[in-house]
Design a protein around this motif. Structure first.
Motif, PDB file in Angstrom:
ATOM      1  N   PRO A 163       0.763  -1.167   0.090  1.00 16.44           N
ATOM      2  CA  PRO A 163       0.062   0.077   0.016  1.00 16.44           C
ATOM      3  C   PRO A 163       0.880   1.396   0.007  1.00 16.44           C
ATOM      4  N   ALA A 164       1.854   1.224   0.402  1.00  8.46           N
ATOM      5  CA  ALA A 164       3.032   2.368   0.503  1.00  8.46           C
ATOM      6  C   ALA A 164       3.410   2.870  -1.112  1.00  8.46           C
ATOM      7  N   LEU A 165       3.041   2.093  -2.046  1.00  9.28           N
ATOM      8  CA  LEU A 165       3.456   2.371  -3.453  1.00  9.28           C
ATOM      9  C   LEU A 165       2.253   3.253  -4.050  1.00  9.28           C
ATOM     10  N   ASP A 166       2.443   4.551  -4.469  1.00 11.34           N
ATOM     11  CA  ASP A 166       1.407   5.317  -5.087  1.00 11.34           C
ATOM     12  C   ASP A 166       0.873   4.804  -6.401  1.00 11.34           C
ATOM     13  N   ALA A 167      -0.087   5.350  -6.923  1.00 10.86           N
ATOM     14  CA  ALA A 167      -0.763   4.927  -7.930  1.00 10.86           C
ATOM     15  C   ALA A 167       0.346   4.945  -9.472  1.00 10.86           C
ATOM     16  N   SER A 168       1.049   5.862  -9.472  1.00  8.36           N
ATOM     17  CA  SER A 168       1.866   6.075 -10.627  1.00  8.36           C
ATOM     18  C   SER A 168       3.150   4.943 -10.386  1.00  8.36           C
ATOM     19  N   GLU A 169       3.506   4.589  -9.154  1.00 12.80           N
ATOM     20  CA  GLU A 169       4.502   3.508  -8.968  1.00 12.80           C
ATOM     21  C   GLU A 169       3.799   2.115  -9.557  1.00 12.80           C
ATOM     22  N   ARG A 170       2.473   2.050  -8.931  1.00 11.67           N
ATOM     23  CA  ARG A 170       1.893   0.915  -9.446  1.00 11.67           C
ATOM     24  C   ARG A 170       1.554   0.617 -10.870  1.00 11.67           C
ATOM     25  N   ARG A 171       1.512   1.707 -11.633  1.00 10.92           N
ATOM     26  CA  ARG A 171       1.197   1.910 -13.035  1.00 10.92           C
ATOM     27  C   ARG A 171       2.582   1.317 -13.585  1.00 10.92           C
ATOM     28  N   THR A 172       3.877   1.961 -13.080  1.00 13.79           N
ATOM     29  CA  THR A 172       5.071   0.992 -13.612  1.00 13.79           C
ATOM     30  C   THR A 172       5.319  -0.342 -13.356  1.00 13.79           C
ATOM     31  N   VAL A 173       4.789  -0.590 -12.064  1.00 11.51           N
ATOM     32  CA  VAL A 173       5.035  -2.256 -11.811  1.00 11.51           C
ATOM     33  C   VAL A 173       4.065  -2.758 -12.670  1.00 11.51           C
ATOM     34  N   ILE A 174       2.645  -2.236 -13.227  1.00 10.89           N
ATOM     35  CA  ILE A 174       1.845  -3.156 -14.151  1.00 10.89           C
ATOM     36  C   ILE A 174       2.511  -3.074 -15.714  1.00 10.89           C
ATOM     37  N   ALA A 175       2.973  -1.992 -15.802  1.00 19.50           N
ATOM     38  CA  ALA A 175       3.647  -1.715 -17.269  1.00 19.50           C
ATOM     39  C   ALA A 175       4.872  -2.777 -17.232  1.00 19.50           C
ATOM     40  N   SER A 176       5.597  -2.891 -16.176  1.00 15.23           N
ATOM     41  CA  SER A 176       6.670  -3.795 -16.095  1.00 15.23           C
ATOM     42  C   SER A 176       6.250  -5.294 -16.199  1.00 15.23           C
ATOM     43  N   VAL A 177       5.215  -5.641 -15.672  1.00 13.24           N
ATOM     44  CA  VAL A 177       4.721  -6.873 -15.745  1.00 13.24           C
ATOM     45  C   VAL A 177       4.383  -7.348 -17.415  1.00 13.24           C
ATOM     46  N   VAL A 178       3.800  -6.124 -18.116  1.00 14.88           N
ATOM     47  CA  VAL A 178       3.598  -6.405 -19.286  1.00 14.88           C
ATOM     48  C   VAL A 178       4.719  -6.567 -20.064  1.00 14.88           C
ATOM     49  N   CYS A 179       6.151  -6.050 -19.757  1.00 11.91           N
ATOM     50  CA  CYS A 179       7.276  -6.237 -20.214  1.00 11.91           C
ATOM     51  C   CYS A 179       7.822  -7.401 -19.951  1.00 11.91           C
ATOM     52  N   LEU A 180       7.547  -7.942 -18.955  1.00 13.60           N
ATOM     53  CA  LEU A 180       8.163  -9.387 -18.527  1.00 13.60           C
ATOM     54  C   LEU A 180       7.319 -10.271 -19.508  1.00 13.60           C
ATOM     55  N   HIS A 181       6.123 -10.135 -19.737  1.00  8.16           N
ATOM     56  CA  HIS A 181       5.244 -11.117 -20.604  1.00  8.16           C
ATOM     57  C   HIS A 181       5.819 -10.897 -22.100  1.00  8.16           C
ATOM     58  N   LEU A 182       6.146  -9.838 -22.390  1.00 12.15           N
ATOM     59  CA  LEU A 182       6.732  -9.524 -23.777  1.00 12.15           C
ATOM     60  C   LEU A 182       8.098 -10.237 -23.838  1.00 12.15           C
ATOM     61  N   LEU A 183       8.942 -10.183 -22.845  1.00 15.68           N
ATOM     62  CA  LEU A 183      10.111 -10.933 -22.845  1.00 15.68           C
ATOM     63  C   LEU A 183      10.035 -12.456 -22.875  1.00 15.68           C
ATOM     64  N   ARG A 184       9.008 -13.113 -22.246  1.00 11.38           N
ATOM     65  CA  ARG A 184       8.780 -14.354 -22.119  1.00 11.38           C
ATOM     66  C   ARG A 184       7.842 -14.678 -23.136  1.00 11.38           C
ATOM     67  N   ARG A 185       7.177 -13.848 -23.957  1.00 13.76           N
ATOM     68  CA  ARG A 185       6.190 -14.359 -25.038  1.00 13.76           C
ATOM     69  C   ARG A 185       6.181 -13.137 -26.174  1.00 13.76           C
ATOM     70  N   PRO A 186       7.063 -13.126 -26.871  1.00  9.64           N
ATOM     71  CA  PRO A 186       7.079 -11.707 -27.839  1.00  9.64           C
ATOM     72  C   PRO A 186       5.824 -12.043 -28.593  1.00  9.64           C
ATOM     73  N   PRO A 187       5.240 -10.696 -28.946  1.00 12.59           N
ATOM     74  CA  PRO A 187       4.055 -10.844 -29.906  1.00 12.59           C
ATOM     75  C   PRO A 187       3.974 -11.596 -31.202  1.00 12.59           C
ATOM     76  N   GLY A 188       2.965 -12.416 -31.205  1.00  7.08           N
ATOM     77  CA  GLY A 188       2.960 -13.859 -32.321  1.00  7.08           C
ATOM     78  C   GLY A 188       3.436 -14.787 -31.864  1.00  7.08           C
ATOM     79  N   GLU A 189       4.212 -14.935 -30.898  1.00  8.10           N
ATOM     80  CA  GLU A 189       4.838 -16.303 -30.500  1.00  8.10           C
ATOM     81  C   GLU A 189       3.686 -16.947 -29.328  1.00  8.10           C
ATOM     82  N   GLY A 190       3.663 -18.220 -29.586  1.00  6.76           N
ATOM     83  CA  GLY A 190       2.803 -18.987 -28.893  1.00  6.76           C
ATOM     84  C   GLY A 190       3.372 -19.787 -27.588  1.00  6.76           C
ATOM     85  N   SER A 191       4.667 -19.759 -27.314  1.00  2.00           N
ATOM     86  CA  SER A 191       5.257 -20.697 -26.255  1.00  2.00           C
ATOM     87  C   SER A 191       6.278 -19.687 -25.538  1.00  2.00           C
ATOM     88  N   ALA A 192       6.153 -19.827 -24.178  1.00  7.55           N
ATOM     89  CA  ALA A 192       7.067 -19.213 -23.019  1.00  7.55           C
ATOM     90  C   ALA A 192       8.494 -19.565 -23.406  1.00  7.55           C
TER      91      ALA A 192
END
Length: 194
Positions: A163-192
């Motif tokens: 809860p100590a993280l502010d909303a803009s920091e949580r936005r960065t964390v959410i965007a970083s999870v999107v990046c994590l997903h992109l590193l594991r599964r680039p667009p158009g690829e089916g397997s991790a």
């Protein structure tokens, strides 16, 4: 600081929406929901190097640009920008094994690390310093990866933040999870890959 959008809660689910293997899927690449299932945001891929995070109503939240140096094994840097083109955060993944640790920088300049302790770990820890240091740092959040459809290989990420993280920091964390997903599964690829 600009409005961080729908990121006032502390727990989110970032995942690939369910789809049929038999029909062409036309929805968002990822959705961001509350733990209860209320959709907050969507991620669409403009191309292999650019993704857009928008609210469920379509309002722009952040653009995620991917920059790769030295081919697929080099460092990868993601840059987050707002509607005015101002940088609101970054994520960097280094080395041959890109998905062991992500270095985040929030809009306010706060450095954070998203780290998993080994390749087989499904949980990532959000800290300000390396979790392997002594004494162990305070854990500011966790990201737990799971497969929700093994046949198609759909991934889901449970994101729990302090809860100590502010909303803009949580936005960065959410965007970083999107990046994590992109590193594991680039667009158009089916397997991790990691």
């Amino acid at each position: 600081m600009p409005d961080a959008g729908p990121f006032d809660t502390t727990a989110f689910v970032v995942g690939q929406p369910k789809r049929s293997k038999w029909r062409r899927y036309r929805g968002p690449a990822l959705t961001v929901t509350t733990v209860e299932g209320t959709e907050l945001a969507r991620v669409t891929h403009a191309d292999d190097s650019r993704s857009l995070l928008t609210t469920s109503s379509g309002a722009f939240v952040v653009r995620i640009d991917r920059h790769i140096r030295f081919g697929q094994f080099g460092p990868v840097r993601f840059r987050f920008t707002d509607a005015a083109g101002e940088e609101t955060g970054t994520v960097t993944a280094r080395g041959l094994v890109k998905t062991r640790q992500l270095c985040l920088r929030t809009e306010g300049g706060r450095p954070l690390l998203l780290t998993r302790l080994g390749q087989l770990y499904r949980e990532w820890q959000l800290t300000e310093t390396d979790p392997e240091e002594v004494p162990a740092p305070v854990v500011l959040g966790r990201v737990t990866v799971s497969t929700i459809d093994a046949w198609i290989g759909l991934q889901q990420y449970l994101v729990e933040t302090d809860p100590a993280l502010d909303a803009s920091e949580r936005r960065t964390v959410i965007a970083s999870v999107v990046c994590l997903h992109l590193l594991r599964r680039p667009p158009g690829e089916g397997s991790a890959v990691g």
